[in-house]
Structure formats: C-alpha cells, structure tokens
Design a protein around this motif. Sequence first.
Motif, short mmCIF file in Angstrom:
data_model
loop_
_atom_site.label_atom_id
_atom_site.label_comp_id
_atom_site.label_asym_id
_atom_site.label_seq_id
_atom_site.Cartn_x
_atom_site.Cartn_y
_atom_site.Cartn_z
N UNK A 215 24.15 -7.20 43.16
CA UNK A 215 23.86 -6.04 43.57
C UNK A 215 22.15 -6.35 43.76
N UNK A 216 21.44 -6.52 43.00
CA UNK A 216 19.81 -6.99 43.17
C UNK A 216 19.45 -8.52 44.30
N UNK A 217 20.57 -9.38 43.97
CA UNK A 217 20.28 -10.40 44.77
C UNK A 217 21.89 -11.23 45.51
N UNK A 218 22.63 -10.04 46.16
CA UNK A 218 24.13 -10.99 46.16
C UNK A 218 24.17 -11.92 47.65
N UNK A 219 23.53 -12.60 47.91
CA UNK A 219 22.86 -13.76 48.42
C UNK A 219 23.32 -15.35 47.43
N UNK A 220 21.97 -14.44 46.53
CA UNK A 220 21.50 -15.90 45.90
C UNK A 220 22.55 -15.71 44.78
N UNK A 221 23.32 -15.21 44.28
CA UNK A 221 24.85 -14.81 43.65
C UNK A 221 26.08 -15.92 44.02
N UNK B 135 29.98 -14.58 56.16
CA UNK B 135 30.89 -14.40 56.00
C UNK B 135 30.70 -12.90 54.14
N UNK B 136 30.70 -14.01 53.44
CA UNK B 136 31.15 -13.76 52.32
C UNK B 136 30.73 -13.03 51.60
N UNK B 137 29.14 -12.39 52.59
CA UNK B 137 27.45 -10.99 52.28
C UNK B 137 28.19 -9.64 52.53
N UNK B 138 30.14 -10.20 53.89
CA UNK B 138 30.49 -8.68 54.02
C UNK B 138 31.64 -8.90 53.99
N UNK C 115 26.39 -17.45 46.41
CA UNK C 115 25.91 -18.55 47.28
C UNK C 115 26.13 -20.07 45.86
N UNK C 116 24.93 -19.06 44.51
CA UNK C 116 25.89 -19.99 43.80
C UNK C 116 27.11 -19.57 42.70
N UNK C 117 27.65 -18.55 43.14
CA UNK C 117 29.68 -18.40 42.99
C UNK C 117 30.28 -20.27 43.77
N UNK C 118 29.65 -19.82 45.47
CA UNK C 118 30.66 -21.21 46.07
C UNK C 118 30.23 -22.50 45.76
N UNK C 119 28.90 -22.61 45.06
CA UNK C 119 29.07 -24.34 44.66
C UNK C 119 29.12 -24.30 43.50
N UNK C 120 29.90 -23.34 42.90
CA UNK C 120 30.29 -23.75 41.82
C UNK C 120 31.82 -24.14 42.13
N UNK C 121 32.24 -23.19 43.10
CA UNK C 121 33.84 -23.50 42.93
C UNK C 121 33.68 -24.70 43.96
#
Length: 117
Positions: free
Chosen positions: A38-44, A59-62, A46-52
Amino acid sequence: MDLETAAKRLARVMRYWIRLREMAPASSWHEVKYEQLVENPEVELRRTCEFLNLPWNEDALAYHARQSVVVHNAPTYADVRRAPHRAAVGRWQRYEKRISPLRKILEPVMQDLGYAW
C-alpha cells in the motif's frame, strides 16, 4: 468452526511458515507485507518481479483495473478489483473486542511476523 479453532489453525500454519522461512535460503522465498504494498506499490512490485526474474512492466501497477480479472463467489470481490488500499490496513482493529480472547494464541505469531497487537 469457532473463532478459537480458527485462530489455532491460523497460528499453526503461520508458525510452520516462520519455521520454513528460517530454514530456507533467503533466495528461495519472497515475502511482501500488504502494508508495504500500500505504502509503495511500485517498489514492492519491482522487488517481486526481480525475485521472479521477470522484466518490470508498468501494467503491474494497474492489475486491478484489468477487465480480464474475474472472481466468482468471493466475499472480497470488491477488494480484488481495487488497488491495494489504506482502508484495509489495520482493519482487524474493528474486531479487536471480539478477538481479544484469542490474543494469547495470535500475538506470538503476529510478533514473529513483525506486527504489533
């Protein structure tokens, strides 16, 4: 199922996750707290995409706005169709009186996961 049984089951499952998390290499799992999303969706995200090992896509933001998202017979359907939102953070406090008797069961797990009662 009554609340105490449900709380015990939840605590057992979460303790199992905590043990697995401690035993597994940090590179083998990725945990995201809803509050951070909730606080910082793009950061979280992006971290998830990097992990995967996935490329970042705006589009991940929407995701919630996509018409192809279909959820049937889910009590949280409206929430699935919304972006992560502050209204859900701390929602459990509305039920604090009702779940107070379960504090002894739930609080240790909550603390291990980084949450305060």
